[in-house]
Design an enzyme around this catalytic site. Structure first.
Site, short mmCIF file in Angstrom:
data_model
loop_
_atom_site.label_atom_id
_atom_site.label_comp_id
_atom_site.label_asym_id
_atom_site.label_seq_id
_atom_site.Cartn_x
_atom_site.Cartn_y
_atom_site.Cartn_z
N LYS A 172 0.83 -1.21 0.00
CA LYS A 172 0.00 0.00 0.00
C LYS A 172 0.86 1.26 0.00
O LYS A 172 0.61 2.21 -0.75
CB LYS A 172 -0.93 -0.02 1.22
CG LYS A 172 -1.63 1.30 1.51
CD LYS A 172 -2.59 1.70 0.39
CE LYS A 172 -3.16 3.09 0.61
NZ LYS A 172 -4.02 3.22 1.77
N LYS A 242 1.21 11.88 5.13
CA LYS A 242 1.43 10.76 6.05
C LYS A 242 1.95 9.54 5.30
O LYS A 242 2.93 8.89 5.70
CB LYS A 242 0.14 10.41 6.77
CG LYS A 242 0.29 9.29 7.81
CD LYS A 242 -1.02 8.60 8.11
CE LYS A 242 -1.39 7.62 7.03
NZ LYS A 242 -2.53 6.74 7.37
#
Length: 301
Positions: A172, A242
């Site tokens: 991911k 992030k």
């Protein structure tokens, strides 16, 4: 069919709420849900979910608990709340995007308490979350993957086993940093084309017919960059920062200093500092083409 008959879901944000609704509607099992936002929990309850007053209350009733939370910090906090319940779930599935090393360390703590742990972060858009067509990258044992796949299939059309625990997060994170780098490349191409007199939508439509075609070109490029549309509540810049930071951390752990990924991270930070905090992250084009600039005074403040 999965052996897990009672389900739990904690975290009903932009992605979590539609994911949970699909689990409620498609799994055929009761789904106990919790979020600090009572309105989100109430909406899922209207779809057939069972709203609970705490994460621990979810653990009390669920065989498997799915998490969709902002970061590993919240995941660690909620997981420890689940483990503190008198009745613990059999397995916890983290569908958030979390730090790889901290995920693996947390899994050891969970396993020591006699509970299974799997990482299964999601990729694609909020629309894909609503449609149940997410890409879900799973890290964990073959046995856990086989048991969970029917449930994960309620939320995603592409559910992939990526190997040992933590590998789902790795896929991911690397997927997302690749997207961010490609958005920057498309932003530069669009800027060059516009300044040379070509319409951005026409440019990308033509590029999509050749070897430059990609999912990012057709999605982020055609739907956002070329149209100059950067709405809020669609994977905002702060979320992208992030994820980019997680990619840089992963690189650092391997002793590698990336240049393109670092540039992508730096430009996202500039986009945030220019005021596009909650806007869809392709807003970075406005920094790349010079339309928006970072206010030095605001940085000093």
């Amino acid at each position: 069919m999965s052996q897990y008959n009672t389900l739990g879901f904690v975290g009903l944000g932009v992605m979590g709420e539609p994911m949970c609704k699909n689990l409620v509607l498609k799994s055929g099992h009761p789904v106990h849900v919790y979020d600090m936002n009572a309105e989100a929990a109430a909406r899922v309850a209207q779809a057939g979910g069972i709203a609970e007053k705490s994460a621990q209350a979810v653990a009390e009733k669920a065989d498997v608990v799915f998490l969709s939370l902002p970061s590993i910090a919240q995941v660690e906090e909620v997981v420890r709340e689940l483990l503190a319940a008198p009745h613990k779930p059999s397995i916890i599935v983290d569908m958030s995007t979390s730090d790889v090393a901290r995920t693996r360390k947390l899994a050891q703590e969970v396993n020591a308490a006699g509970v299974g742990y799997v990482d299964a972060p999601v990729a694609r858009t909020a629309e894909a979350a609503r449609k149940g067509t997410l890409l879900i990258t799973v890290g964990g044992s073959e046995a856990d993957f086989a048991e969970l796949k029917p449930l994960l299939g309620c939320m995603g059309s592409d559910v992939m086993h990526c190997g040992e625990l933590g590998n789902g997060q790795m896929l991911k994170i690397l997927n997302n940093i690749m997207v961010f780098m490609t958005v920057d490349a498309l932003s530069e191409v669009i800027t060059i084309g516009r300044r040379a007199g070509m319409d951005a939508e026409k440019l990308l439509q033509l590029l999509s017919q050749g070897s430059a075609d990609s999912f990012v070109l057709r999605n982020h490029g055609m739907k956002s960059l070329a149209k100059d549309q950067f709405p809020e509540k669609v994977f905002p810049t702060v979320y992208a920062i992030k994820d980019a930071a997680l990619a840089l951390s992963l690189a650092s752990e391997g002793g590698f200093q990336p240049r393109i990924a670092q540039y992508a991270y730096d430009m996202l930070c500039k986009t945030r500092d220019a005021g596009f905090v909650q806007n869809y992250h392709p807003a970075v084009i406005q920094l790349i083409d010079g339309r928006a600039k970072v206010d030095a005074a605001s940085l000093e403040a």
